[in-house]
Design a protein around this motif. Structure first.
Motif, PDB file in Angstrom:
ATOM      1  N   ASP A 164     -46.444 -37.624  86.780  1.00 37.34           N
ATOM      2  CA  ASP A 164     -45.477 -38.169  85.674  1.00 37.34           C
ATOM      3  C   ASP A 164     -44.921 -36.776  85.141  1.00 37.34           C
ATOM      4  N   TYR A 165     -45.590 -35.633  84.604  1.00 40.45           N
ATOM      5  CA  TYR A 165     -45.243 -34.645  83.713  1.00 40.45           C
ATOM      6  C   TYR A 165     -43.981 -34.181  84.331  1.00 40.45           C
ATOM      7  N   TYR A 166     -44.149 -33.820  85.446  1.00 40.82           N
ATOM      8  CA  TYR A 166     -42.861 -33.179  86.181  1.00 40.82           C
ATOM      9  C   TYR A 166     -41.724 -34.131  86.331  1.00 40.82           C
ATOM     10  N   ASN A 167     -41.886 -35.364  86.741  1.00 39.14           N
ATOM     11  CA  ASN A 167     -40.859 -36.314  86.273  1.00 39.14           C
ATOM     12  C   ASN A 167     -40.120 -36.386  84.928  1.00 39.14           C
ATOM     13  N   ASP A 168     -41.137 -36.203  84.082  1.00 41.60           N
ATOM     14  CA  ASP A 168     -40.696 -36.431  82.648  1.00 41.60           C
ATOM     15  C   ASP A 168     -39.771 -35.098  82.302  1.00 41.60           C
ATOM     16  N   VAL A 169     -40.200 -34.043  82.906  1.00 43.33           N
ATOM     17  CA  VAL A 169     -39.346 -32.773  82.633  1.00 43.33           C
ATOM     18  C   VAL A 169     -38.003 -33.079  83.433  1.00 43.33           C
ATOM     19  N   ALA A 170     -37.993 -33.516  84.482  1.00 46.34           N
ATOM     20  CA  ALA A 170     -36.595 -33.892  85.161  1.00 46.34           C
ATOM     21  C   ALA A 170     -35.636 -34.867  84.424  1.00 46.34           C
ATOM     22  N   LEU A 171     -36.435 -35.907  83.722  1.00 47.56           N
ATOM     23  CA  LEU A 171     -35.364 -36.832  82.991  1.00 47.56           C
ATOM     24  C   LEU A 171     -35.102 -36.112  81.673  1.00 47.56           C
ATOM     25  N   GLU A 172     -35.899 -35.356  81.044  1.00 52.81           N
ATOM     26  CA  GLU A 172     -35.387 -34.597  79.722  1.00 52.81           C
ATOM     27  C   GLU A 172     -34.236 -33.534  80.286  1.00 52.81           C
ATOM     28  N   PHE A 173     -34.479 -32.643  81.382  1.00 49.81           N
ATOM     29  CA  PHE A 173     -33.126 -31.929  81.793  1.00 49.81           C
ATOM     30  C   PHE A 173     -31.964 -32.552  82.047  1.00 49.81           C
ATOM     31  N   ASN A 174     -32.115 -33.976  82.724  1.00 50.43           N
ATOM     32  CA  ASN A 174     -30.963 -34.796  83.305  1.00 50.43           C
ATOM     33  C   ASN A 174     -30.219 -35.321  81.824  1.00 50.43           C
ATOM     34  N   ALA A 175     -31.131 -35.672  80.845  1.00 49.73           N
ATOM     35  CA  ALA A 175     -30.364 -36.051  79.534  1.00 49.73           C
ATOM     36  C   ALA A 175     -29.520 -34.867  79.085  1.00 49.73           C
ATOM     37  N   LYS A 176     -30.337 -33.834  78.900  1.00 51.46           N
ATOM     38  CA  LYS A 176     -29.388 -32.581  78.395  1.00 51.46           C
ATOM     39  C   LYS A 176     -28.298 -32.483  79.363  1.00 51.46           C
ATOM     40  N   LEU A 177     -28.215 -32.675  80.634  1.00 48.28           N
ATOM     41  CA  LEU A 177     -26.906 -32.360  81.423  1.00 48.28           C
ATOM     42  C   LEU A 177     -25.835 -33.536  81.077  1.00 48.28           C
ATOM     43  N   GLY A 178     -26.550 -34.632  80.806  1.00 46.01           N
ATOM     44  CA  GLY A 178     -25.519 -35.660  80.554  1.00 46.01           C
ATOM     45  C   GLY A 178     -24.781 -35.416  79.119  1.00 46.01           C
ATOM     46  N   CYS A 179     -25.604 -34.887  78.305  1.00 50.98           N
ATOM     47  CA  CYS A 179     -24.928 -34.284  76.610  1.00 50.98           C
ATOM     48  C   CYS A 179     -23.945 -33.340  77.167  1.00 50.98           C
ATOM     49  N   LEU A 180     -24.276 -32.607  78.176  1.00 49.35           N
ATOM     50  CA  LEU A 180     -23.195 -31.246  78.532  1.00 49.35           C
ATOM     51  C   LEU A 180     -21.868 -31.940  78.933  1.00 49.35           C
ATOM     52  N   VAL A 181     -22.236 -33.085  79.907  1.00 53.76           N
ATOM     53  CA  VAL A 181     -21.165 -33.423  80.562  1.00 53.76           C
ATOM     54  C   VAL A 181     -20.081 -34.176  79.677  1.00 53.76           C
ATOM     55  N   THR A 182     -20.830 -35.024  78.442  1.00 51.72           N
ATOM     56  CA  THR A 182     -19.918 -35.612  77.462  1.00 51.72           C
ATOM     57  C   THR A 182     -19.043 -34.643  76.736  1.00 51.72           C
ATOM     58  N   LYS A 183     -20.000 -33.542  76.365  1.00 49.81           N
ATOM     59  CA  LYS A 183     -19.415 -32.294  75.620  1.00 49.81           C
ATOM     60  C   LYS A 183     -18.171 -31.777  76.272  1.00 49.81           C
ATOM     61  N   LEU A 184     -18.261 -31.273  77.676  1.00 45.06           N
ATOM     62  CA  LEU A 184     -17.253 -30.643  78.226  1.00 45.06           C
ATOM     63  C   LEU A 184     -16.175 -31.648  78.611  1.00 45.06           C
ATOM     64  N   ASN A 185     -16.261 -32.919  78.765  1.00 51.14           N
ATOM     65  CA  ASN A 185     -15.206 -34.031  78.925  1.00 51.14           C
ATOM     66  C   ASN A 185     -14.249 -33.837  77.644  1.00 51.14           C
ATOM     67  N   LYS A 186     -14.999 -33.870  76.419  1.00 50.36           N
ATOM     68  CA  LYS A 186     -14.251 -33.841  75.293  1.00 50.36           C
ATOM     69  C   LYS A 186     -13.355 -32.541  74.876  1.00 50.36           C
ATOM     70  N   GLU A 187     -13.865 -31.595  75.366  1.00 50.32           N
ATOM     71  CA  GLU A 187     -13.485 -30.132  74.962  1.00 50.32           C
ATOM     72  C   GLU A 187     -12.495 -29.635  75.974  1.00 50.32           C
ATOM     73  N   LEU A 188     -12.738 -29.928  77.243  1.00 52.03           N
ATOM     74  CA  LEU A 188     -11.678 -29.302  78.137  1.00 52.03           C
ATOM     75  C   LEU A 188     -10.642 -30.409  78.503  1.00 52.03           C
ATOM     76  N   ASN A 189      -9.326 -30.188  78.157  1.00 50.70           N
ATOM     77  CA  ASN A 189      -8.276 -31.132  78.659  1.00 50.70           C
ATOM     78  C   ASN A 189      -8.229 -31.401  80.009  1.00 50.70           C
ATOM     79  N   GLY A 190      -8.317 -32.688  80.202  1.00 48.31           N
ATOM     80  CA  GLY A 190      -8.140 -32.897  81.768  1.00 48.31           C
ATOM     81  C   GLY A 190      -9.175 -32.818  83.013  1.00 48.31           C
TER      82      GLY A 190
END
Length: 133
Positions: free
Chosen positions: A59-85
Motif C-alpha cells: 500500500d505504501y508504494y501505491n500511495d506514493v504513486a497516487l500522490e505523484f500522479n496527483a501532482k502530475l495531474g496538477c502540472l497538466v492543468t497548469k500547462l494547459n492553461k499557460e501554454l496556448n494551444g
C-alpha cells in the motif's frame, strides 16, 4: 543530490517534467499524453518480497504513486492553461492496471492450464504453463 522525503523527490521529478514539456512545446509539440505511474506496490518484485502480507500489493508504494500522479495531474492543468494551444492529457493508467492485477480473472476470456513432464538426462523437469486469452 539527496532528498529528505519522498515528496521532495516527487517535486523534483515534477519540475523536470515541467521543464521538459515546456521545451518540447517551444519546439512545436502540441498534443501529448502523460500516463503517470502504475501501482508500484503491485509490481511483481514488491509482491514477491511482501511475505508478511501474503504477497499482496504494498500500500505504501501505491500511495506514493497516487500522490505523484496527483501532482502530475496538477502540472497538466497548469500547462494547459499557460501554454496556448497545448493539449496535454493526463491519461492515468493506475486504476486500470490495479484492477487487472487485483482481479485478473475479469480480464481473461479463458484460462488454459497445462503441465508437461519432460525427462532430461539425469532428472525430471516439470513445466507448467498458464495462458490467458
Amino acid at each position: 543530490m539527496q532528498y529528505k522525503t519522498v515528496q521532495e523527490y516527487e517535486d523534483f521529478l515534477i519540475g523536470l517534467a515541467d521543464n521538459f514539456l515546456r521545451e518540447i512545446y517551444y519546439l512545436g509539440a502540441r498534443k501529448i499524453s502523460l500516463t503517470g505511474l502504475p501501482p508500484m506496490g503491485c509490481l511483481p518484485l514488491e509482491r514477491a518480497i511482501n511475505i508478511l502480507d501474503l504477497h499482496s500489493c504494498v500500500d505504501y508504494y501505491n500511495d506514493v504513486a497516487l500522490e505523484f500522479n496527483a501532482k502530475l495531474g496538477c502540472l497538466v492543468t497548469k500547462l494547459n492553461k499557460e501554454l496556448n494551444g497545448f493539449q496535454l492529457v493526463d491519461a492515468s493508467a493506475y486504476d486500470m492496471v490495479l484492477q487487472i492485477v487485483t482481479h485478473p480473472s475479469q480480464y481473461a476470456h479463458c484460462i488454459y492450464s497445462a503441465t508437461w513432464l519432460i525427462k532430461p538426462a539425469g532428472g525430471l523437469l516439470v513445466l507448467h504453463w498458464i495462458v490467458f486469452n
